[in-house]
Design a protein around this motif. Sequence first.
Motif, mmCIF file in Angstrom:
data_model
loop_
_atom_site.group_PDB
_atom_site.id
_atom_site.type_symbol
_atom_site.label_atom_id
_atom_site.label_comp_id
_atom_site.label_asym_id
_atom_site.label_seq_id
_atom_site.Cartn_x
_atom_site.Cartn_y
_atom_site.Cartn_z
ATOM 1 N N ALA A 175 7.913 56.648 43.522
ATOM 2 C CA ALA A 175 8.307 55.247 43.696
ATOM 3 C C ALA A 175 9.190 55.065 44.924
ATOM 4 C CB ALA A 175 9.013 54.738 42.443
ATOM 5 N N HIS A 192 6.804 55.001 47.711
ATOM 6 C CA HIS A 192 6.015 53.767 47.574
ATOM 7 C C HIS A 192 6.768 52.565 48.144
ATOM 8 C CE1 HIS A 192 4.590 50.202 45.289
ATOM 9 N NE2 HIS A 192 3.404 50.737 45.541
ATOM 10 N N ARG A 193 8.063 52.442 47.802
ATOM 11 C CA ARG A 193 8.853 51.305 48.306
ATOM 12 C C ARG A 193 8.898 51.290 49.827
ATOM 13 N NH1 ARG A 193 11.885 52.420 43.772
ATOM 14 N NH2 ARG A 193 13.306 53.823 44.848
ATOM 15 N N LYS A 212 5.505 50.414 51.328
ATOM 16 C CA LYS A 212 5.222 48.977 51.226
ATOM 17 C C LYS A 212 5.955 48.202 52.331
ATOM 18 C CE LYS A 212 4.456 45.507 47.792
ATOM 19 N NZ LYS A 212 4.342 45.256 46.375
ATOM 20 N N LEU A 240 -1.501 48.701 47.077
ATOM 21 C CA LEU A 240 -0.745 49.927 47.292
ATOM 22 C C LEU A 240 -0.166 50.337 45.942
ATOM 23 C CD1 LEU A 240 0.333 51.977 49.368
ATOM 24 C CD2 LEU A 240 2.343 50.516 49.597
ATOM 25 N N ILE A 271 0.834 53.671 42.890
ATOM 26 C CA ILE A 271 1.186 55.050 42.565
ATOM 27 C C ILE A 271 0.262 55.448 41.427
ATOM 28 C CG2 ILE A 271 2.956 56.605 41.685
ATOM 29 C CD1 ILE A 271 5.030 54.534 42.652
ATOM 30 N N VAL A 313 0.649 58.224 46.283
ATOM 31 C CA VAL A 313 0.895 56.873 46.776
ATOM 32 C C VAL A 313 -0.308 56.576 47.649
ATOM 33 C CG1 VAL A 313 2.382 55.386 48.161
ATOM 34 C CG2 VAL A 313 3.392 57.179 46.742
ATOM 35 N N LEU A 338 2.187 54.967 56.339
ATOM 36 C CA LEU A 338 2.342 55.857 55.188
ATOM 37 C C LEU A 338 3.019 57.171 55.573
ATOM 38 C CD1 LEU A 338 1.911 56.215 52.205
ATOM 39 C CD2 LEU A 338 -0.392 57.031 52.658
#
Length: 165
Positions: A41, A44-45, A48, A74, A76, A92, A129
């Motif tokens: 996560a 991921h944050r 994003k 997008l 997980i 991710v 990414l």
Amino acid sequence: MKVTVKMAGLDGVLDVLHKLPAEVVSKRGGPVRAALRKGAAVIHRQAKENLIAATASAKSEEKRQNTGLLEKNLVITRGKKPIGSNGERYLVRVRRKAYPGRNGEAVTTRKTAALLEYGSSKQPPEPWLRPAFETQKQQALDTVETELHKSIERIVKRLAKTTGR
């Protein structure tokens, strides 16, 4: 794009994990699964945020129209176990979703995300990414370690109450 992080030198830790009760080492992943999810996560944050910035920029002469489709897709996800091991894996990635392209051909979100990340002969790359992983990998590992420690402590306390120790 695939980035794999291997943690080596943990043989003693693995021996201890094998001796732990089923509440800690379960087929469903137990606290390891939850800790890895929280670590993913973190990446991921950042991914994003990077993706929003990359899709908002207008580096070409014609302005891009950002529909938000990549950001919405997008995700997980829990991946397959690494080959030859019983480990856990979280990814991710951009979920595959087709949408109509300019010439009426179907285009997928994964293809669009890869084009943005790596570029093409007509478009320069705008990585989003890889930089997210590079800038947040230590924070993600720290999160995994902290969450794993917290989870194991909770399980130990719960088991101590039930066994009367």
